[in-house]
Design an enzyme around this catalytic site. Sequence first.
Site, short mmCIF file in Angstrom:
data_model
loop_
_atom_site.label_atom_id
_atom_site.label_comp_id
_atom_site.label_asym_id
_atom_site.label_seq_id
_atom_site.Cartn_x
_atom_site.Cartn_y
_atom_site.Cartn_z
N HIS A 1 0.82 -1.21 0.00
CA HIS A 1 0.00 0.00 0.00
C HIS A 1 0.86 1.27 0.00
O HIS A 1 0.49 2.27 -0.62
CB HIS A 1 -0.93 -0.02 1.22
CG HIS A 1 -2.00 1.03 1.19
ND1 HIS A 1 -3.07 0.96 0.33
CD2 HIS A 1 -2.16 2.17 1.90
CE1 HIS A 1 -3.85 2.01 0.52
NE2 HIS A 1 -3.33 2.76 1.46
N HIS B 1 -10.19 3.00 -1.16
CA HIS B 1 -10.38 2.62 0.25
C HIS B 1 -11.20 1.33 0.27
O HIS B 1 -12.24 1.24 0.92
CB HIS B 1 -11.06 3.74 1.04
CG HIS B 1 -10.31 4.11 2.28
ND1 HIS B 1 -10.91 4.39 3.48
CD2 HIS B 1 -8.98 4.22 2.52
CE1 HIS B 1 -10.01 4.68 4.39
NE2 HIS B 1 -8.82 4.58 3.83
N SER C 1 -5.34 7.69 12.47
CA SER C 1 -6.42 8.59 12.87
C SER C 1 -6.54 9.70 11.83
O SER C 1 -5.55 10.22 11.32
CB SER C 1 -6.12 9.20 14.24
OG SER C 1 -6.19 8.22 15.24
#
Length: 757
Positions: free
Chosen positions: A58, A105, A324
């Site tokens: 990724h 995503h 986050s």
Amino acid sequence: MATKTKTAQPAPTGEAATVETAQKLGLLAEEYNKIIEVLGRKPNFTEVCIYSAMWSEHCSYKNSIALLKTLPRKGPRILAEAGQENAGLIDIGDGWACAFKIESHNHPSAIEPYQGAATGVGGINRDIFTMGARPIAQLNSLRFGDIATTASSRWHMRGVVKGIGDYGNAFGVPVLGGEVNFDPCYTTNPLVNAMSVGVVRTDKVISATSHGAGNTVYIVGSATGKDGIHGASFASKDITGTSMDDLPAVQVGDPFMEKLLLEASLELAETDAIIGMQDMGAAGISCSTSEMSAKGGSGMDINLDRVPLRQADMQPWEILLSESQERMLVVVKKGREKEVKAIFDKWDLHCEEIGTVTDGGQLRFHWHGELVAELPAESLVLGGGAPVYHRERKEPASFAENRKFNTDMVPVPEDLEQVAYELLASPNIASKRWVSEQYDTMVRTLNMSTNAPSDAGLVLLKETGGKKALAVTVDCNARYVNADPYVGTMIAVSEAARNIVCSGGQPAGVTNCLNFGNPYDSEVYWQFEQAIKGMSEACTEFKTPVTGGNVSFYNQSVIDGHEVAVFPTPTIGMVGVVDDVEKRMTLAFQNKGELIFLIGKVTDDIASSEYLGRYHNVRNSPAPYFNLQEEHLVHVVIAHLIKRGLIKSAHDVSDGGLWTTLVEMGMPNSLGFDIVTDGEVRPDAFLFGEGQGRVVVSITEDQEDGFLDLLRISKVPFILLGHVTKGKIRVDDSSFGTIEEAREVYEGAIPAIMDEH
């Protein structure tokens, strides 16, 4: 591989990690040995965690970067080539630039559709505004399983669409376009690709870099929690029956916080107080510190105990890998700290000094005075020390099988009207209003496609005086790519360019989201290589260089012990410029009596069409007819017709064939059509075939002479189909109902499926 930089500091604390630990974190044994070579010692657990994230597929593109480098990167409008910045950058004139990018995503959305899709939207918008650009348009490309028969696919679709809508609507950027397709191969592993487009003054672009020893490093935005830890590693493996155990890897988004972060960032961009800024996406602090440092040839000393936390019991490795949302890393010029802090205080956002820039290229992470990790920044990043692999390729047996298909293998249906309406009811063809109505398409009032729909989304550029617009689109027919990756990907690029041209724009640049299965599967890697070749050839032909994007491998599921990959889906996001908004073009018929022409070659071809798959249940056939040079010539002709004001509407022939194109042109103004098919080809191929390089246009009698003169000079094939009617639909003197009957089927299909279950 980067070499170790000497340091006078003691080795980081913590026991050395074993090769077994590294393998559990997704690294190969040989990669663990390379880390030892880089560091000159065994890494500790924290360092192995950092490498496992940064060397994941990724983040590092280790199985794709060698092929990606073969894509064209230069073009007449390019301001930043692929890999230079957070997003692509093209010149749109008058001192302004367009920043744009698309990313996936997929894995998070597979197990938590709402937050997976929402945070995908948030992340791609941050890539745009960290460059100092204000996002002005969003698009998305979605793939789900069969919603008519599979409850989990309906669950995925509901969650993903609501996640995109809730986040994007609250953030305040309109959705200008997109696509939604369905196939059983996406049942367990849906695809969620989000694209964002923004504008920035060319002299206000912010780079994602760090340099200047002594400059201050800040973390800004939200506090850091345990959500998203090992998200990059999670996205670099197959979806399995135990993937729900990885649910903590899915991030949680806050669009209202992101809106504050946007405004603070753009205010910051108006100053000259910063060196660089980067979004904290995959791999969090690990990624932003290493990529910014490597780009600027510098290092950083970071104090992790100064990072604002949402949870008190977080360990250093968790802080480093947390994904986050709504956080960014900012490098501030020494002495300008108060100025920067005041901006973020104004917007009530965290702005905490966590370190300083250093010389030497080393990243040093501290925790309450202890050195917990030290690594060369260059060794972590794409194009630096991250490993690069060339995988085995093997042509799938299905490729040769597809080429055996011949149109004569299937009969021509007796009732073509019935087939026509069955096609309009197919979820792949039917209206996606059930989706688009959940998105805000009019916020900021710049969407020019609402009252005059066009093949591409059009957004007015007030910044350039209101005379220009951007044309934006996302396209890929994965059925074509699965049939022939080389041709299918050329078609994806060509359709994107065709949509922009038919809207009155000039194609300028491409961003891509390459969704494939496991790269260690030689057949998947063959598909990937062929797709890259096709993309390169088409982008070169249209002078639309690839400015960046995203590779998403491991889009496959383990079902009953067998790995099942999704269709190879290289989604193309394309941006074009409409230099004069008065010359923009709609797809809608304007008035009864207009003449309807088909421009482009008519072929006796139904290969890989929705008609062939849905009506005849044939799933193995080659890609539809396509010729790149013929396609480009059609684009040139359409552009000249629009520029000279010789047509009233233009709409490309794509999914569902000519029949669907005509219905879509008639519905906006409730107009029908009366046409005659070409007797030299099968009527089903003429109406439902998806041969490429064709555009339907309508003209008035006053335009006819100029129209015919230009077409005859061009040598592009064209035929008169018929004329626009008040509402009736006729084909070869047979009634096919009315445009309102067609609309009822076309617009009612997906709501009926979603509302009944």
